[in-house]
Scaffold this active site. Structure first.
Site, PDB file in Angstrom:
ATOM      1  N   GLU A   1       0.740  -1.105  -0.027  1.00  0.00           N
ATOM      2  CA  GLU A   1       0.192   0.046  -0.111  1.00  0.00           C
ATOM      3  C   GLU A   1       1.046   1.295   0.227  1.00  0.00           C
ATOM      4  OE1 GLU A   1      -1.092   3.123   1.364  1.00  0.00           O
ATOM      5  OE2 GLU A   1      -1.659   2.261   3.176  1.00  0.00           O
TER       6      GLU A   1
ATOM      7  N   CYS B   1      -1.907   8.086   4.626  1.00  0.00           N
ATOM      8  CA  CYS B   1      -2.085   7.875   3.267  1.00  0.00           C
ATOM      9  C   CYS B   1      -3.220   8.356   2.685  1.00  0.00           C
ATOM     10  CB  CYS B   1      -1.733   6.132   2.892  1.00  0.00           C
ATOM     11  SG  CYS B   1      -2.636   5.330   4.250  1.00  0.00           S
TER      12      CYS B   1
HETATM   13  P1  NAP Z   1       9.761   3.820   3.170  1.00  0.00           P
HETATM   14  O1  NAP Z   1      10.959   4.665   2.675  1.00  0.00           O
HETATM   15  O2  NAP Z   1       9.046   3.273   1.990  1.00  0.00           O
HETATM   16  O3  NAP Z   1      10.247   2.586   4.116  1.00  0.00           O
HETATM   17  C1  NAP Z   1       9.275   1.669   4.411  1.00  0.00           C
HETATM   18  C2  NAP Z   1      10.046   0.506   4.924  1.00  0.00           C
HETATM   19  O4  NAP Z   1      10.489  -0.210   3.427  1.00  0.00           O
HETATM   20  C3  NAP Z   1      11.244   0.474   5.888  1.00  0.00           C
HETATM   21  O5  NAP Z   1      11.225  -0.546   6.696  1.00  0.00           O
HETATM   22  C4  NAP Z   1      12.391   0.711   4.765  1.00  0.00           C
HETATM   23  O6  NAP Z   1      13.442   0.125   5.615  1.00  0.00           O
HETATM   24  C5  NAP Z   1      11.948  -0.260   3.640  1.00  0.00           C
HETATM   25  N1  NAP Z   1      12.520  -0.132   2.489  1.00  0.00           N
HETATM   26  C6  NAP Z   1      12.294   1.084   1.761  1.00  0.00           C
HETATM   27  N2  NAP Z   1      12.859   0.974   0.486  1.00  0.00           N
HETATM   28  C7  NAP Z   1      13.272  -0.140   0.240  1.00  0.00           C
HETATM   29  C8  NAP Z   1      13.939  -0.948  -0.849  1.00  0.00           C
HETATM   30  N3  NAP Z   1      14.251  -0.397  -1.915  1.00  0.00           N
HETATM   31  N4  NAP Z   1      14.531  -2.254  -0.649  1.00  0.00           N
HETATM   32  C9  NAP Z   1      14.272  -2.810   0.743  1.00  0.00           C
HETATM   33  N5  NAP Z   1      13.678  -2.357   1.742  1.00  0.00           N
HETATM   34  C10 NAP Z   1      13.002  -0.912   1.809  1.00  0.00           C
HETATM   35  O7  NAP Z   1       8.769   4.639   3.747  1.00  0.00           O
HETATM   36  P2  NAP Z   1       8.986   5.441   5.065  1.00  0.00           P
HETATM   37  O8  NAP Z   1      10.141   5.330   5.767  1.00  0.00           O
HETATM   38  O9  NAP Z   1       7.536   5.158   6.055  1.00  0.00           O
HETATM   39  O10 NAP Z   1       8.603   7.088   4.511  1.00  0.00           O
HETATM   40  C11 NAP Z   1       9.347   7.442   3.460  1.00  0.00           C
HETATM   41  C12 NAP Z   1       8.101   7.982   2.532  1.00  0.00           C
HETATM   42  O11 NAP Z   1       7.351   7.059   2.237  1.00  0.00           O
HETATM   43  C13 NAP Z   1       7.378   9.304   3.194  1.00  0.00           C
HETATM   44  O12 NAP Z   1       8.203  10.399   2.866  1.00  0.00           O
HETATM   45  C14 NAP Z   1       6.182   8.901   2.368  1.00  0.00           C
HETATM   46  O13 NAP Z   1       6.411   9.724   1.231  1.00  0.00           O
HETATM   47  C15 NAP Z   1       5.894   7.718   2.048  1.00  0.00           C
HETATM   48  N6  NAP Z   1       4.907   6.986   2.992  1.00  0.00           N
HETATM   49  C16 NAP Z   1       3.912   6.668   2.588  1.00  0.00           C
HETATM   50  C17 NAP Z   1       2.867   5.978   3.618  1.00  0.00           C
HETATM   51  C18 NAP Z   1       1.625   5.630   3.284  1.00  0.00           C
HETATM   52  O14 NAP Z   1       0.773   5.489   4.024  1.00  0.00           O
HETATM   53  N7  NAP Z   1       1.342   5.356   1.731  1.00  0.00           N
HETATM   54  C19 NAP Z   1       3.151   5.874   4.667  1.00  0.00           C
HETATM   55  C20 NAP Z   1       4.568   6.246   5.316  1.00  0.00           C
HETATM   56  C21 NAP Z   1       5.464   6.837   4.364  1.00  0.00           C
HETATM   57  P3  NAP Z   1      15.059   0.540   5.218  1.00  0.00           P
HETATM   58  O15 NAP Z   1      14.916   1.988   5.132  1.00  0.00           O
HETATM   59  O16 NAP Z   1      15.658   0.019   6.597  1.00  0.00           O
HETATM   60  O17 NAP Z   1      15.410  -0.144   4.062  1.00  0.00           O
END
Ligand code: NAP
Length: 496
Positions: free
Chosen positions: A232, A269
């Protein structure tokens, strides 16, 4: 298994192998054992008391009241999904009894959903309880009969450790195999990637960024054995202001929408990131009220420095695009790590010519798109396919007279809201929290509500199987009185 941080990659292999051997036992247990376990987890989480709330507050900056509410929601999810597990609707039990006298003889066929195997769950930064370690994905997997290995979100590791310990304590009290739950921390993307690639992993649940979700999805599809990834990834949740309702109650809705944009520092989200209306005096009045609300909304700490930095740079990028001008910016000075509630505005043509404006800005930001015609609104809706939600501020007559727009919008989202706001996701069976790509990687399933259990199972049909060896759910007696479709009739009755 020790809930403390485990180092990878041996830790990953260990957690996944333990999950596999636990799966071989857990899948055979009667459903009431899963229910006991899920109720016990809720109990253990509640027993963590203030320590859990204080830890989550210090790691996420989310207000204490919000965290208390989210903990209650998490325990409600565990208990209500457990109830749904027992009730058995999600098993989709189907029975077509055989007829040996038919020519050729008709076989006896009985089908129901069975668990997929170990599930890897990625905790979400913005829901440290409800979509993290013991959140919705974990609850659905346990209900389906699957062990879980959680990749803790790096922004709240101690909160995740506390909840992991609660799950393991519940598992012990319920005499479940040790590997039923694994908890892995990682530093960088390698941990998540290895978990998804491990051959014992059979499905993935993820909430987070598009970049992260898509990367993990691609990895899963490139495995020798591809597996489903239920990611999601959020969306901009457009709100369409239709003329009748805009004229009648536009100012009222401007206040509600401002509150929705800034709720929880915009870190949902379902946050409304694009508002679409027809140029004119009614839209000007709406914009004025929206502006007044936003300039008086104070900045607040975001979940972590990275999310705050991304918010400010994405807002700056949006405001630097041709034809985009600021409509409102909070007047209160903001400090490092804080948001600054902001609304941009642009013409319909300007929006349509710059696809970057349709990307999610995670935080209290939205862009007001002022269209010159209904046709332009439809073009915007066409561009904004792939949403978790879409909202109409509209009278019934508005909806009738904008048939083409309504159809386009429904085609492109998972939930359509009328005269409300998309934030505030009710946890009930009729909820759908998902949507066409890029809102999620599988539009057929959602991450909120007990129907999410269906993500972690697959149908298995038994043909001419010995009656006494069938799972109880498919035996003639229907001992647990689950709903079944028997010879095309829905019933909870036994087969005579
Ligand atoms: P994220 O960067 O997508 O990370 C979520 C999880 O996935 C973390 O455990 C991260 O851990 C891992 N991850 C991320 N990219 C990866 C990859 N390429 N390969 C393997 N593992 C990966 O999300 P976030 O830290 O919560 O927030 C960053 C951005 O996501 C926000 O600025 C926002 O734009 C978006 N977000 C969206 C929602 C939603 O509800 N849709 C919720 C929260 C955030 P590691 O960093 O340790 O790899």
């Amino acid at each position: 298994m020790n809930p403390e941080s485990i180092k990878m990659p041996e830790a990953i292999h260990f957690a996944m192998e333990a999950a596999w051997s636990a799966y071989l036992q857990y899948r055979l247990l009667p459903r009431h054992r899963r229910v006991e376990f899920m109720y016990a987890i809720a109990h253990e989480i509640e027993a963590l008391g203030d320590e859990l709330i204080a830890t989550a507050h210090s790691e996420t900056h989310l207000p204490v009241a919000r965290l208390i509410g989210e903990r209650a929601r998490t325990c409600f999810q565990l208990r209500s999904y457990a109830d749904a597990c027992l009730q058995g609707d999600w098993l989709d039990a189907r029975i077509d009894t055989g007829d040996p006298l038919r020519s050729p003889p008709k076989p006896d066929l009985r089908k129901m959903n069975v668990p997929l195997g170990p599930v890897v769950v990625f905790g979400a930064s913005n829901f440290p309880f409800a979509y993290s370690t013991a959140g919705g994905d974990t609850a659905c997997a346990f209900a389906a009969g699957c062990p879980v290995v959680v990749k803790a979100h790096p922004a709240h590791p101690q909160t995740s450790d506390l909840v992991a310990a609660a799950i393991l304590s519940a598992a012990k009290k319920c005499n479940l195999p040790e590997g039923i739950f694994g908890h892995v921390h990682g530093d960088g993307h390698e941990t998540g990637a290895l978990l998804v690639q491990h051959p014992r992993t059979k499905a993935v649940g993820f909430t987070g960024s598009f970049r992260g979700g898509k990367a993990l999805y691609d990895l899963a599809q490139a495995r020798p054995e591809p597996i489903p990834v239920f990611a999601e990834m959020g969306s901009v949740n457009p709100i369409y202001l239709l003329p009748g309702q805009l004229s009648e109650r536009g100012e009222d809705f401007a206040r509600q929408i401002a509150a929705s944009i800034t709720l929880g520092v915009g870190q949902f989200c379902t946050n409304p990131g694009v508002i679409v209306g027809l140029q004119g005096a009614d839209l000007d009045r709406f914009a004025q009220v929206l502006r007044d609300e936003i300039i008086h909304t104070a900045p607040a700490m975001m979940l972590h420095q990275g999310i705050a930095a991304a918010f400010h740079s994405h807002v700056a990028r949006a405001l630097s695009q041709p034809e985009v001008i600021p409509l409102a910016e909070s007047r209160t000075p903001f400090s490092s790590g804080e948001s600054r509630p902001t609304i941009a505005q642009v013409t319909g043509a300007g929006f349509l010519s710059q696809p970057k404006l349709a990307e999610e800005v995670f935080g209290p930001y939205s862009i007001l798109v002022q269209c010159g015609s209904s046709g332009e609104m439809e073009a915007v809706a066409e561009m904004l396919r792939g949403q978790l939600t879409s909202t109409f501020i509209a009278t019934e007559d508005d909806l009738r007279s904008h048939e083409a727009l309504v159809a386009l919008v429904q085609e492109g989202c998972g939930r359509v809201v009328v005269n409300g706001v998309p934030t505030g996701v009710e946890v009930v069976l009729a909820q759908h929290h998902g949507g066409p790509f890029p809102a999620s990687t599988d539009s057929r399933f959602g991450a909120v509500g007990a129907d999410g259990i269906r993500r972690f199972c697959r149908p298995l049909a038994y043909q001419n199987y010995p009656a006494q060896l069938l799972p109880p759910e498919l035996q003639n007696e229907n001992p647990e009185a689950i709903p079944r479709t028997v010879n095309n009739v829905c019933t909870k009755e036994a087969i005579p």
